[in-house]
Design a protein around this motif. Structure first.
Motif, mmCIF file in Angstrom:
data_model
loop_
_atom_site.group_PDB
_atom_site.id
_atom_site.type_symbol
_atom_site.label_atom_id
_atom_site.label_comp_id
_atom_site.label_asym_id
_atom_site.label_seq_id
_atom_site.Cartn_x
_atom_site.Cartn_y
_atom_site.Cartn_z
ATOM 1 N N GLN A 141 -7.578 -26.517 51.353
ATOM 2 C CA GLN A 141 -8.063 -27.813 50.868
ATOM 3 C C GLN A 141 -6.940 -28.725 50.376
ATOM 4 N N GLN A 142 -5.775 -28.165 50.123
ATOM 5 C CA GLN A 142 -4.650 -28.964 49.637
ATOM 6 C C GLN A 142 -3.811 -29.556 50.764
ATOM 7 N N THR A 143 -4.091 -29.175 52.002
ATOM 8 C CA THR A 143 -3.259 -29.624 53.119
ATOM 9 C C THR A 143 -3.650 -31.024 53.597
ATOM 10 N N PRO A 144 -2.703 -31.749 54.180
ATOM 11 C CA PRO A 144 -3.035 -33.072 54.730
ATOM 12 C C PRO A 144 -4.030 -32.983 55.881
ATOM 13 N N GLU A 145 -3.985 -31.879 56.631
ATOM 14 C CA GLU A 145 -4.921 -31.723 57.740
ATOM 15 C C GLU A 145 -6.361 -31.636 57.245
ATOM 16 N N TRP A 146 -6.567 -30.931 56.129
ATOM 17 C CA TRP A 146 -7.912 -30.823 55.572
ATOM 18 C C TRP A 146 -8.390 -32.180 55.062
ATOM 19 N N ALA A 198 -7.480 -35.037 56.094
ATOM 20 C CA ALA A 198 -7.780 -35.880 57.257
ATOM 21 C C ALA A 198 -9.133 -35.518 57.859
ATOM 22 N N LEU A 199 -9.452 -34.217 57.893
ATOM 23 C CA LEU A 199 -10.750 -33.773 58.401
ATOM 24 C C LEU A 199 -11.886 -34.319 57.546
ATOM 25 N N MET A 200 -11.693 -34.299 56.219
ATOM 26 C CA MET A 200 -12.721 -34.799 55.314
ATOM 27 C C MET A 200 -13.001 -36.274 55.589
ATOM 28 N N GLN A 201 -11.946 -37.041 55.858
ATOM 29 C CA GLN A 201 -12.138 -38.457 56.133
ATOM 30 C C GLN A 201 -12.720 -38.666 57.523
ATOM 31 N N GLN A 202 -12.213 -37.941 58.504
ATOM 32 C CA GLN A 202 -12.716 -38.084 59.869
ATOM 33 C C GLN A 202 -14.203 -37.778 59.947
ATOM 34 N N GLY A 203 -14.622 -36.707 59.258
ATOM 35 C CA GLY A 203 -16.024 -36.305 59.305
ATOM 36 C C GLY A 203 -16.864 -36.895 58.205
ATOM 37 N N ALA A 204 -16.269 -37.760 57.372
ATOM 38 C CA ALA A 204 -16.983 -38.448 56.284
ATOM 39 C C ALA A 204 -17.746 -37.462 55.401
ATOM 40 N N TYR A 205 -17.093 -36.354 55.052
ATOM 41 C CA TYR A 205 -17.758 -35.316 54.253
ATOM 42 C C TYR A 205 -17.888 -35.724 52.781
ATOM 43 N N ASN A 206 -18.908 -35.200 52.151
ATOM 44 C CA ASN A 206 -19.015 -35.208 50.699
ATOM 45 C C ASN A 206 -18.135 -34.042 50.234
ATOM 46 N N THR A 207 -17.093 -34.305 49.456
ATOM 47 C CA THR A 207 -16.066 -33.300 49.183
ATOM 48 C C THR A 207 -16.365 -32.401 47.979
ATOM 49 N N THR A 208 -17.627 -32.326 47.580
ATOM 50 C CA THR A 208 -18.008 -31.394 46.519
ATOM 51 C C THR A 208 -17.598 -29.973 46.901
ATOM 52 N N SER A 209 -16.950 -29.261 45.966
ATOM 53 C CA SER A 209 -16.478 -27.905 46.242
ATOM 54 C C SER A 209 -16.757 -27.029 45.022
ATOM 55 N N LEU A 210 -17.359 -25.868 45.253
ATOM 56 C CA LEU A 210 -17.729 -24.973 44.156
ATOM 57 C C LEU A 210 -17.276 -23.548 44.449
ATOM 58 N N GLU A 211 -17.111 -22.769 43.371
ATOM 59 C CA GLU A 211 -16.758 -21.352 43.484
ATOM 60 C C GLU A 211 -17.560 -20.562 42.452
ATOM 61 N N GLY A 212 -17.539 -19.247 42.594
ATOM 62 C CA GLY A 212 -18.064 -18.357 41.564
ATOM 63 C C GLY A 212 -19.501 -18.617 41.167
ATOM 64 N N LYS A 213 -19.780 -18.559 39.874
ATOM 65 C CA LYS A 213 -21.135 -18.673 39.340
ATOM 66 C C LYS A 213 -21.785 -20.005 39.718
ATOM 67 N N ARG A 243 -12.988 -23.908 63.062
ATOM 68 C CA ARG A 243 -11.784 -23.963 63.892
ATOM 69 C C ARG A 243 -10.679 -24.777 63.217
ATOM 70 N N ALA A 244 -11.062 -25.775 62.420
ATOM 71 C CA ALA A 244 -10.066 -26.520 61.652
ATOM 72 C C ALA A 244 -9.419 -25.618 60.608
ATOM 73 N N ILE A 245 -10.232 -24.830 59.907
ATOM 74 C CA ILE A 245 -9.704 -23.895 58.908
ATOM 75 C C ILE A 245 -8.781 -22.880 59.580
ATOM 76 N N GLN A 246 -9.216 -22.344 60.711
ATOM 77 C CA GLN A 246 -8.391 -21.387 61.454
ATOM 78 C C GLN A 246 -7.040 -22.008 61.807
ATOM 79 N N GLY A 247 -7.055 -23.245 62.301
ATOM 80 C CA GLY A 247 -5.816 -23.913 62.684
ATOM 81 C C GLY A 247 -4.896 -24.180 61.509
ATOM 82 N N ILE A 248 -5.485 -24.598 60.375
ATOM 83 C CA ILE A 248 -4.685 -24.876 59.178
ATOM 84 C C ILE A 248 -4.049 -23.596 58.650
ATOM 85 N N VAL A 249 -4.828 -22.510 58.614
ATOM 86 C CA VAL A 249 -4.300 -21.225 58.141
ATOM 87 C C VAL A 249 -3.126 -20.789 59.007
ATOM 88 N N ALA A 250 -3.268 -20.929 60.324
ATOM 89 C CA ALA A 250 -2.193 -20.525 61.237
ATOM 90 C C ALA A 250 -0.973 -21.427 61.102
#
Length: 334
Positions: free
Chosen positions: A285-290, A292-307, A49-56
């Motif tokens: 992932q470049q937005t301030p809202e994202w 803020a979410l990472m800090q609020q939820g104390a996420y490990n911000t590892t991000s991967l793509e592709g192979k 829902r955070a992603i949905q809100g940021i996209v909108a």
């Protein structure tokens, strides 16, 4: 010796999918369904829902995005929905560790290889929580009290059966000789409410699922199930930040576990369709809202793509098979 999984061809396809963004031509022509294979209020639901809100908010897609929860069968409902939508680019799914645990535990005819990896958005932490009125101030205190009380006297609440929360609970039991009564609920939000209401003795909820109750003085974190402390220094309560929570290993409880928060599409989609969503999610992932979410939820911000993402997923499937086999959670296991 562990059997190698046949993921290389899929990984290669995922790598090919990350085409130069400037060369892509495809974009959605109708509403995109964002499937959550979990209940409302939990970490996956909140992130979707955070992603949905940021996209909108930032106009990152011309078409709208709608979040749909399909939690039946420990998430099998959602996974089978996307599996059955082969070649359909207007459907994406956020995954958690039930990507592995659900087919292993239930025997449902689904594998992550039925999907197309898009992007790992983050990894989610798990924290051992007790009610703020609990006399237990450390993981060591709590485990010793549970052992002293006797087998099954202490109640551990978690999301679902034979999934992440119960895997962690069984790992604690195996490491310490403690025995809990595990009580499953539909979502992490419900789990936190049960602990606030003192209907259970502890939970292993994700940070974002319990942070509001911690900030409100209702819950107390004892330790985080990671190999290192969380990096977030900003105070959540008057006295504590996420970084102030010790690792469980620091307190003598040698258990660690991180959970995937990743995006997949159906199988059989085209490379430029995958590339479209990779581009959108990078912008998210470049937005301030994202951030803020990472800090609020104390996420490990590892991000991967592709192979790299496909290879990580394959390794995690192996790890979960080992964990679930040790716990006796695999369907048909004798």
């Amino acid at each position: 010796m562990k059997r190698k999984l046949p993921y290389l061809s899929l990984a290669a396809c995922a790598a090919m999918a990350i085409a130069p963004i400037g060369a892509q031509a495809w974009e959605p022509t109708k509403t995109v369904e964002f499937i959550v294979p979990a209940g409302t209020g939990g970490g996956a639901d909140q992130m979707a829902r955070a992603i949905q809100g940021i996209v909108a908010k930032h106009g990152l897609m011309k078409q709208s995005m709608v979040v749909i929860n399909k939690s039946g069968g420990a998430g099998a409902e959602g996974f089978l929905d996307v599996k059955g939508a082969k070649g359909e680019p207007h459907k994406i799914i956020i995954t958690l560790s039930n990507l592995f645990t659900t087919p292993l535990a239930t025997g449902v005819p689904f594998s992550w290889k039925d999907l197309t990896p898009v992007k790992m958005m983050a990894l989610d932490e798990f924290v051992l929580w007790v009610n703020a009125d609990s006399p237990h101030k450390s993981a060591k205190d709590y485990v010793e009290a549970a052992k002293k009380a006797g087998a099954g006297k202490f109640k551990m609440a978690g999301t679902g059966s034979r999934q992440e929360d119960q895997i962690i609970t069984v790992s604690i039991e195996q490491k310490t000789g403690t025995k809990f009564t595990y009580i499953p609920f539909k979502g992490g939000g419900d789990v936190a409410v049960q602990l606030v209401g003192k209907h259970v003795d502890s939970t292993v909820n994700n940070p974002i699922e319990a942070v509001a109750h911690w900030r409100g003085g209702k819950l107390r974190p004892l330790c985080v199930f990671d190999q290192k402390r969380m990096p977030y220094q900003e105070k959540v309560t008057e006295k504590m930040s996420w970084a102030d929570i010790p690792t469980c290993k620091e307190q003598g409880l040698d258990v660690d576990y991180l959970m995937l928060r990743g995006i997949f599409m159906a199988g059989g989609v085209k490379p430029d369709q995958v590339a479209y969503y990779v581009d959108v999610l990078r912008k998210v992932q470049q937005t301030p809202e994202w951030k803020a979410l990472m800090q609020q939820g104390a996420y490990n911000t590892t991000s991967l793509e592709g192979k790299e993402y496909a290879e990580w997923v394959a390794k995690e499937e192996n790890r979960h098979r080992d964990l679930m086999k040790a716990a006796g959670f695999i369907s048909g296991q004798k």
